[in-house]
Scaffold this active site. Structure first.
Site, PDB file in Angstrom:
ATOM      1  CD  GLU A   1      -2.852   1.379   0.373  1.00 32.99           C
ATOM      2  OE1 GLU A   1      -2.442   1.481  -0.796  1.00 32.99           O
ATOM      3  OE2 GLU A   1      -4.036   1.543   0.698  1.00 32.99           O
ATOM      4  CG  ASP A   2      -0.949   4.753  -1.516  1.00 37.69           C
ATOM      5  OD1 ASP A   2      -1.582   4.192  -0.603  1.00 37.69           O
ATOM      6  OD2 ASP A   2      -1.504   5.492  -2.349  1.00 37.69           O
TER       7      ASP A   2
ATOM      8  CG  ASP B   1      -5.141   9.468   6.359  1.00 38.66           C
ATOM      9  OD1 ASP B   1      -4.450  10.098   7.157  1.00 38.66           O
ATOM     10  OD2 ASP B   1      -6.173   9.950   5.841  1.00 38.66           O
TER      11      ASP B   1
ATOM     12  CG  PHE C   1      -3.197  15.516   0.777  1.00 41.12           C
ATOM     13  CD1 PHE C   1      -4.142  14.633   1.277  1.00 41.12           C
ATOM     14  CD2 PHE C   1      -2.895  15.469  -0.577  1.00 41.12           C
ATOM     15  CE1 PHE C   1      -4.773  13.719   0.441  1.00 41.12           C
ATOM     16  CE2 PHE C   1      -3.526  14.564  -1.412  1.00 41.12           C
ATOM     17  CZ  PHE C   1      -4.467  13.693  -0.900  1.00 41.12           C
TER      18      PHE C   1
ATOM     19  NE  ARG D   1      -3.341   8.130  -9.517  1.00 40.39           N
ATOM     20  CZ  ARG D   1      -3.853   7.747  -8.348  1.00 40.39           C
ATOM     21  NH1 ARG D   1      -3.069   7.328  -7.392  1.00 40.39           N
ATOM     22  NH2 ARG D   1      -5.151   7.784  -8.133  1.00 40.39           N
TER      23      ARG D   1
HETATM   24  P1  IMP Z   1      -7.250   5.311   5.126  1.00 39.91           P
HETATM   25  O1  IMP Z   1      -8.387   4.357   5.019  1.00 39.91           O
HETATM   26  O2  IMP Z   1      -7.680   6.603   5.777  1.00 39.91           O
HETATM   27  O3  IMP Z   1      -6.034   4.738   5.793  1.00 39.91           O
HETATM   28  O4  IMP Z   1      -6.952   5.749   3.653  1.00 39.91           O
HETATM   29  C1  IMP Z   1      -5.801   5.434   2.990  1.00 39.91           C
HETATM   30  C2  IMP Z   1      -5.946   5.879   1.553  1.00 39.91           C
HETATM   31  O5  IMP Z   1      -6.239   7.290   1.478  1.00 39.91           O
HETATM   32  C3  IMP Z   1      -4.632   5.696   0.844  1.00 39.91           C
HETATM   33  O6  IMP Z   1      -4.601   4.464   0.180  1.00 39.91           O
HETATM   34  C4  IMP Z   1      -4.615   6.866  -0.112  1.00 39.91           C
HETATM   35  O7  IMP Z   1      -5.247   6.487  -1.316  1.00 39.91           O
HETATM   36  C5  IMP Z   1      -5.431   7.928   0.532  1.00 39.91           C
HETATM   37  N1  IMP Z   1      -4.579   8.925   1.205  1.00 39.91           N
HETATM   38  C6  IMP Z   1      -4.443   9.144   2.525  1.00 39.91           C
HETATM   39  N2  IMP Z   1      -3.590  10.130   2.788  1.00 39.91           N
HETATM   40  C7  IMP Z   1      -3.142  10.562   1.582  1.00 39.91           C
HETATM   41  C8  IMP Z   1      -2.192  11.585   1.188  1.00 39.91           C
HETATM   42  O8  IMP Z   1      -1.577  12.311   1.992  1.00 39.91           O
HETATM   43  N3  IMP Z   1      -2.002  11.711  -0.151  1.00 39.91           N
HETATM   44  C9  IMP Z   1      -2.632  10.947  -1.077  1.00 39.91           C
HETATM   45  N4  IMP Z   1      -3.515   9.988  -0.739  1.00 39.91           N
HETATM   46  C10 IMP Z   1      -3.770   9.804   0.574  1.00 39.91           C
HETATM   47 MG    MG Z   2      -4.811   4.169  -1.962  1.00 37.44          MG
END
Ligand code: IMP
Ligand code: MG
Length: 181
Positions: A98-99, A102, A151, A164
């Site tokens: 995963e990237d 959050d 962000f 991207r």
């Molecule tokens: P989570 O369910 O809140 O952990 O969401 C994670 C997803 O939100 C990641 O896979 C990203 O696609 C997106 N995301 C969260 N923070 C960022 C950020 O700072 N930049 C870009 N995408 C983000």
């Molecule tokens: Mg994502």
């Protein structure tokens, strides 16, 4: 890269060095086994492409795409599978790539969903972690960098599908999203 819009957080060299380290650790941990590496689209694809080339155990690749219900920018925890895996993961050693984590809600859903399919093991490798934003208990096994609550874009990560392709991980300047509101 438009430096009026972004500020570099991790450059190519820093990313490369971290990805090499992560690949070596993963290779040691899975020595003698075969991996099924699952990339979460789209954000993870650049990181995944680099990471797999630093992993020295046999592997197969698969991809999954998920989306959060609702329109809010932060995830609701209600996740829909947009593209499911092509192959069965029964008795496989699965490594989710995963990237960024959050709130953790997306990955929590994915892990729980995959565990119902009886894999031998499920671990998580993520490049970036924003631990202060967590809304659920999820502990990635391999983390590149912990970052503050900003962000970020580039190296696969987007804002409204832009950025991207930037080779660095960058902080998006708030003026960019304030302008679009
Ligand atoms: P989570 O369910 O809140 O952990 O969401 C994670 C997803 O939100 C990641 O896979 C990203 O696609 C997106 N995301 C969260 N923070 C960022 C950020 O700072 N930049 C870009 N995408 C983000
Ligand atoms: Mg994502």
């Amino acid at each position: 890269m438009d430096l009026l819009q972004v500020e570099v957080l991790f450059n190519r060299e820093q990313l490369h060095q971290k990805v090499v380290e992560m690949g070596q650790k993963i290779s040691e941990d899975y020595r003698g086994r075969e991996l099924l590496v699952v990339g979460i689209l789209k954000g993870a694809f650049v990181f995944m492409a680099d990471l797999i080339r630093e992993i020295d155990v046999p592997m197969e690749l698969d991809f999954m795409d998920v989306s959060s219900y609702g329109l809010s920018t932060s995830s609701s925890g209600e996740v829909r599978i947009v593209k499911d895996l092509e192959y069965s993961i029964k008795d496989r050693d699965v490594l989710i790539v995963e990237d960024i984590i959050d709130t953790g809600l997306t990955l929590k859903y994915i892990v729980e969903n995959l565990k119902t399919r009886n894999p031998r093991s499920v671990k998580i490798a993520c490049l970036l972690d924003k631990p202060t934003r967590r809304k659920t208990e999820i502990f990635p096994d391999y983390v590149g960098f912990s970052i503050p609550d900003k962000f970020v874009v580039g190296y696969g990560l987007d804002y409204a599908e832009q950025y991207r392709h930037y080779p660095a991980v960058c902080i998006l300047k708030p003026a960019v999203y304030e302008k679009s509101r």
